[in-house]
Design an enzyme around this catalytic site. Structure first.
Site, PDB file in Angstrom:
ATOM      1  N   GLY A 194      -2.122 -23.484  30.974  1.00  0.00           N
ATOM      2  CA  GLY A 194      -1.102 -23.722  29.948  1.00  0.00           C
ATOM      3  C   GLY A 194       0.280 -23.711  30.583  1.00  0.00           C
ATOM      4  O   GLY A 194       0.636 -24.593  31.361  1.00  0.00           O
ATOM      5  N   VAL A 195       1.035 -22.665  30.286  1.00  0.00           N
ATOM      6  CA  VAL A 195       2.401 -22.504  30.810  1.00  0.00           C
ATOM      7  C   VAL A 195       2.426 -22.590  32.344  1.00  0.00           C
ATOM      8  O   VAL A 195       3.358 -23.138  32.929  1.00  0.00           O
ATOM      9  CB  VAL A 195       2.976 -21.141  30.354  1.00  0.00           C
ATOM     10  N   TYR A 196       1.390 -22.087  33.004  1.00  0.00           N
ATOM     11  CA  TYR A 196       1.358 -22.065  34.471  1.00  0.00           C
ATOM     12  C   TYR A 196       0.940 -23.397  35.096  1.00  0.00           C
ATOM     13  O   TYR A 196       0.920 -23.527  36.324  1.00  0.00           O
ATOM     14  CB  TYR A 196       0.490 -20.909  34.981  1.00  0.00           C
ATOM     15  N   ASN A 222       0.777 -12.240  32.305  1.00  0.00           N
ATOM     16  CA  ASN A 222       1.729 -12.347  33.419  1.00  0.00           C
ATOM     17  C   ASN A 222       1.794 -10.969  34.077  1.00  0.00           C
ATOM     18  O   ASN A 222       1.260  -9.992  33.550  1.00  0.00           O
ATOM     19  CB  ASN A 222       3.107 -12.834  32.948  1.00  0.00           C
ATOM     20  N   ASP A 224      -1.883 -15.068  25.715  1.00  0.00           N
ATOM     21  CA  ASP A 224      -1.387 -13.684  25.841  1.00  0.00           C
ATOM     22  C   ASP A 224      -0.743 -13.229  24.526  1.00  0.00           C
ATOM     23  O   ASP A 224      -1.075 -12.161  23.969  1.00  0.00           O
ATOM     24  CB  ASP A 224      -0.368 -13.661  26.997  1.00  0.00           C
ATOM     25  N   ILE A 256      -9.814 -17.785  21.124  1.00  0.00           N
ATOM     26  CA  ILE A 256     -10.553 -16.712  21.814  1.00  0.00           C
ATOM     27  C   ILE A 256     -10.427 -15.372  21.076  1.00  0.00           C
ATOM     28  O   ILE A 256     -11.308 -14.526  21.172  1.00  0.00           O
ATOM     29  CB  ILE A 256     -10.079 -16.598  23.286  1.00  0.00           C
ATOM     30  N   GLY A 293       1.495 -18.214  24.605  1.00  0.00           N
ATOM     31  CA  GLY A 293       0.139 -18.738  24.796  1.00  0.00           C
ATOM     32  C   GLY A 293      -0.944 -17.780  24.334  1.00  0.00           C
ATOM     33  O   GLY A 293      -0.809 -17.091  23.320  1.00  0.00           O
TER      34      GLY A 293
HETATM   35  N1  AR6 Z   1      -7.581 -19.166  22.456  1.00  0.00           N
HETATM   36  C1  AR6 Z   1      -8.083 -19.811  23.532  1.00  0.00           C
HETATM   37  N2  AR6 Z   1      -7.324 -20.480  24.420  1.00  0.00           N
HETATM   38  C2  AR6 Z   1      -5.995 -20.499  24.201  1.00  0.00           C
HETATM   39  C3  AR6 Z   1      -5.378 -19.846  23.109  1.00  0.00           C
HETATM   40  C4  AR6 Z   1      -6.236 -19.147  22.211  1.00  0.00           C
HETATM   41  N3  AR6 Z   1      -5.762 -18.495  21.140  1.00  0.00           N
HETATM   42  N4  AR6 Z   1      -4.033 -20.057  23.173  1.00  0.00           N
HETATM   43  C5  AR6 Z   1      -3.818 -20.810  24.256  1.00  0.00           C
HETATM   44  N5  AR6 Z   1      -4.991 -21.096  24.870  1.00  0.00           N
HETATM   45  P1  AR6 Z   1      -1.468 -19.975  28.657  1.00  0.00           P
HETATM   46  P2  AR6 Z   1      -1.256 -19.532  31.570  1.00  0.00           P
HETATM   47  C6  AR6 Z   1      -5.242 -21.860  26.099  1.00  0.00           C
HETATM   48  O1  AR6 Z   1      -0.176 -20.710  28.664  1.00  0.00           O
HETATM   49  O2  AR6 Z   1      -1.169 -20.990  31.822  1.00  0.00           O
HETATM   50  C7  AR6 Z   1       1.926 -16.543  28.850  1.00  0.00           C
HETATM   51  O3  AR6 Z   1       3.235 -16.544  28.336  1.00  0.00           O
HETATM   52  C8  AR6 Z   1      -4.207 -22.894  26.502  1.00  0.00           C
HETATM   53  O4  AR6 Z   1      -4.439 -24.131  25.834  1.00  0.00           O
HETATM   54  O5  AR6 Z   1      -1.713 -19.018  27.574  1.00  0.00           O
HETATM   55  O6  AR6 Z   1      -2.171 -18.712  32.424  1.00  0.00           O
HETATM   56  C9  AR6 Z   1       1.682 -15.354  29.773  1.00  0.00           C
HETATM   57  O7  AR6 Z   1       2.386 -14.208  29.360  1.00  0.00           O
HETATM   58  C10 AR6 Z   1      -4.470 -23.005  27.996  1.00  0.00           C
HETATM   59  O8  AR6 Z   1      -5.539 -23.923  28.259  1.00  0.00           O
HETATM   60  O9  AR6 Z   1      -1.685 -19.154  30.054  1.00  0.00           O
HETATM   61  C11 AR6 Z   1       2.160 -15.871  31.087  1.00  0.00           C
HETATM   62  O10 AR6 Z   1       3.551 -15.728  31.212  1.00  0.00           O
HETATM   63  C12 AR6 Z   1      -4.946 -21.605  28.385  1.00  0.00           C
HETATM   64  O11 AR6 Z   1      -5.228 -20.930  27.164  1.00  0.00           O
HETATM   65  C13 AR6 Z   1       1.804 -17.338  31.037  1.00  0.00           C
HETATM   66  O12 AR6 Z   1       1.759 -17.697  29.673  1.00  0.00           O
HETATM   67  C14 AR6 Z   1      -3.921 -20.788  29.159  1.00  0.00           C
HETATM   68  O13 AR6 Z   1      -2.623 -21.069  28.686  1.00  0.00           O
HETATM   69  C15 AR6 Z   1       0.433 -17.582  31.621  1.00  0.00           C
HETATM   70  O14 AR6 Z   1       0.203 -18.974  31.675  1.00  0.00           O
END
Ligand code: AR6
Length: 198
Positions: A149-151, A47, A57, A34, A55
């Site tokens: 992702g993490v959540y 968060n 973020d 993204i 992730g």
């Molecule tokens: N481009 C597009 N999608 C992505 C990318 C990217 N560069 N990187 C990851 N994803 P997550 P959450 C996808 O864990 O579950 C963070 O530490 C990934 O495959 O980023 O909302 C924050 O600070 C997944 O499908 O977000 C919070 O503490 C989606 O993005 C926590 O993680 C979301 O994964 C939030 O967790």
């Protein structure tokens, strides 16, 4: 549509919001990073601290540079956000060094099995982010799979909520004119496609 590493997506706006009665025609799915998208705003799955994380973020703050964090810190100093950004709410900052002009930060729910208002909270993330985009008259907004992702929100259920909320918003609003769902993997891309085909 797949993004090659290092390439920029330039969404095309073949039609304006006002002559597209079918909101689905204003939705695109792309697979890739993204942070590479050349759109008005990308949404960050943040968060509540707004001070960065892993992730998507982490990727956004790394690629966008310190200007994003500086604005997040200012937001945290405002009385409304002293104890953090509540789940389901959204705020907007500069995109810093990103190709996107803005970043809309929202906090998705942590998945606890679905009995703790997770679906409503996730729907709120999409609505509050879209409302900010509309307020700023942004033409194009790209969403990652918030909470998937993490959540640990189940991806299929999350995609269904994302598509439902975006469709509903687009049916009722002129802005944003275009919404892009960004799938990081092929499984997520397939899930968005299935939901959009309904
Ligand atoms: N481009 C597009 N999608 C992505 C990318 C990217 N560069 N990187 C990851 N994803 P997550 P959450 C996808 O864990 O579950 C963070 O530490 C990934 O495959 O980023 O909302 C924050 O600070 C997944 O499908 O977000 C919070 O503490 C989606 O993005 C926590 O993680 C979301 O994964 C939030 O967790």
């Amino acid at each position: 549509m797949c993004l090659r590493p290092g390439s920029l997506l330039q969404p095309t706006f073949a039609t304006s919001a006002m002559d597209t009665p079918n909101p689905t025609s204003r939705i695109q799915i792309v697979q890739g990073d993204i942070t590479k998208l050349s759109v008005d705003a990308i949404v960050n799955a943040a968060n509540s601290s707004l001070l960065g994380g892993g992730g998507v973020d982490g990727a956004i703050h790394r690629a966008g540079g310190p200007a994003i964090l500086a604005q997040c810190r200012l937001i945290r100093e405002s009385p409304d956000y002293r104890s953090g950004l509540p789940t389901g709410e959204a705020v907007i900052t500069t995109g810093g060094l990103l190709p996107a002009a803005y970043v809309i930060h929202t906090v998705g729910p942590v998945w606890h099995g679905g009995q703790r208002s997770e679906p409503e909270l996730l729907a709120n993330c999409y609505r509050t982010s879209l409302a900010l985009a509309a307020e700023h008259q942004l033409a194009s907004v790209a969403f990652p799979g918030i909470s998937t992702g993490v959540y640990a929100y189940p991806k299929k259920e999350a995609a269904a909520i994302a598509v439902r909320e975006v469709r509903q918003w687009l049916a009722e609003h002129e802005f944003p004119q275009q919404v892009i769902f960004v799938a990081f993997d092929t499984e997520s891309k397939r899930l968005y496609e299935q939901e959009l085909a309904k």
